[in-house]
Design a protein around this motif. Structure first.
Motif, PDB file in Angstrom:
ATOM      1  N   LEU A 161       0.884  -1.196  -0.097  1.00 25.45           N
ATOM      2  CA  LEU A 161       0.037   0.078   0.081  1.00 25.45           C
ATOM      3  C   LEU A 161       0.790   1.191   0.058  1.00 25.45           C
ATOM      4  CD1 LEU A 161      -2.863  -0.909   2.514  1.00 25.45           C
ATOM      5  CD2 LEU A 161      -3.062  -0.757  -0.023  1.00 25.45           C
ATOM      6  N   ALA A 162       1.780   1.446   0.686  1.00 23.11           N
ATOM      7  CA  ALA A 162       2.721   2.447   0.806  1.00 23.11           C
ATOM      8  C   ALA A 162       3.343   2.612  -0.792  1.00 23.11           C
ATOM      9  CB  ALA A 162       4.007   2.219   1.770  1.00 23.11           C
ATOM     10  N   GLU A 163       3.740   1.710  -1.288  1.00 21.26           N
ATOM     11  CA  GLU A 163       4.312   1.877  -2.622  1.00 21.26           C
ATOM     12  C   GLU A 163       3.439   2.282  -3.626  1.00 21.26           C
ATOM     13  OE1 GLU A 163       7.385  -0.132  -4.384  1.00 21.26           O
ATOM     14  OE2 GLU A 163       7.973  -1.152  -2.609  1.00 21.26           O
ATOM     15  N   ALA A 164       2.037   2.215  -3.128  1.00 21.61           N
ATOM     16  CA  ALA A 164       0.923   2.729  -4.076  1.00 21.61           C
ATOM     17  C   ALA A 164       0.603   4.061  -3.450  1.00 21.61           C
ATOM     18  CB  ALA A 164      -0.312   1.802  -4.036  1.00 21.61           C
ATOM     19  N   GLY A 165       1.127   4.842  -2.712  1.00 22.17           N
ATOM     20  CA  GLY A 165       0.895   6.141  -1.941  1.00 22.17           C
ATOM     21  C   GLY A 165      -0.485   5.859  -1.122  1.00 22.17           C
TER      22      GLY A 165
END
Length: 135
Positions: free
Chosen positions: A71-75
Motif C-alpha cells: 500500500l505504501a508503494e501505491a501511495g
C-alpha cells in the motif's frame, strides 16, 4: 482466488513481492496489485520466499507488514483499507489473529469478513484480501 485493487504500481514492485515475472504487458500489470490472496501476502516473508516460522501471530504480523509495504508503494496506507476478507485454516486462531490485526489498523476499523477454509498453499494459516483507497 485473487483479490485486486487498482493502483499505480510498477511491475518491479509486483515482482519483488511475488518473486516472479508476469506475462501481462507492463502497461496493464502496472495498474493491478494482487493483495493478500497469494503466497507473499499470506504470511510469507518476501525476502525468504517461505511462510514465516511460528504460528498464527507471526503469520498475521507478516501479512500486515506485506500489505503495509504494498500500500505504501501505491501511495496509500493501512489507514486507507475499506474492507478485509480474512481466510483462516482454523477459526480457533481468530483471537490471536485479531490481536495482531487490531495493532495494525485504527478506528473506525474497516468492514471485515472472516471465514474458515480447508487449506492454504505452502502451509499458510491465514490469507487476507483487502479493498483500499489508493492515489
Amino acid at each position: 482466488l485473487l483479490s485486486i485493487i487498482v493502483v499505480p504500481l510498477s511491475v518491479g514492485v509486483l515482482e519483488r513481492y511475488f518473486g516472479r515475472s508476469f506475462a501481462m504487458p507492463a502497461a496493464d500489470i502496472a495498474r493491478v496489485v494482487v493483495t493478500m490472496a497469494l503466497l507473499p501476502l499470506a504470511g510469507i516473508d518476501p525476502t525468504q520466499g517461505h511462510v514465516v516460522e511460528g504460528g498464527i501471530g507471526e503469520q498475521t504480523e507478516q501479512v500486515m507488514k506485506n500489505l503495509a509495504a504494498i500500500l505504501a508503494e501505491a501511495g496509500s496506507s493501512l489507514d486507507d483499507v475499506l474492507m478485509t476478507s480474512i481466510f483462516l485454516v482454523d477459526l480457533q486462531d481468530f483471537q490471536a489473529m485479531n490481536e495482531v490485526y487490531a495493532r495494525h489498523l485504527t478506528e473506525p476499523y474497516p468492514a471485515r469478513a472472516t471465514v474458515q477454509i480447508a487449506a492454504l498453499p505452502s502451509g499458510a494459516r491465514i490469507e487476507v484480501a483487502v479493498v483500499a483507497r489508493c492515489g
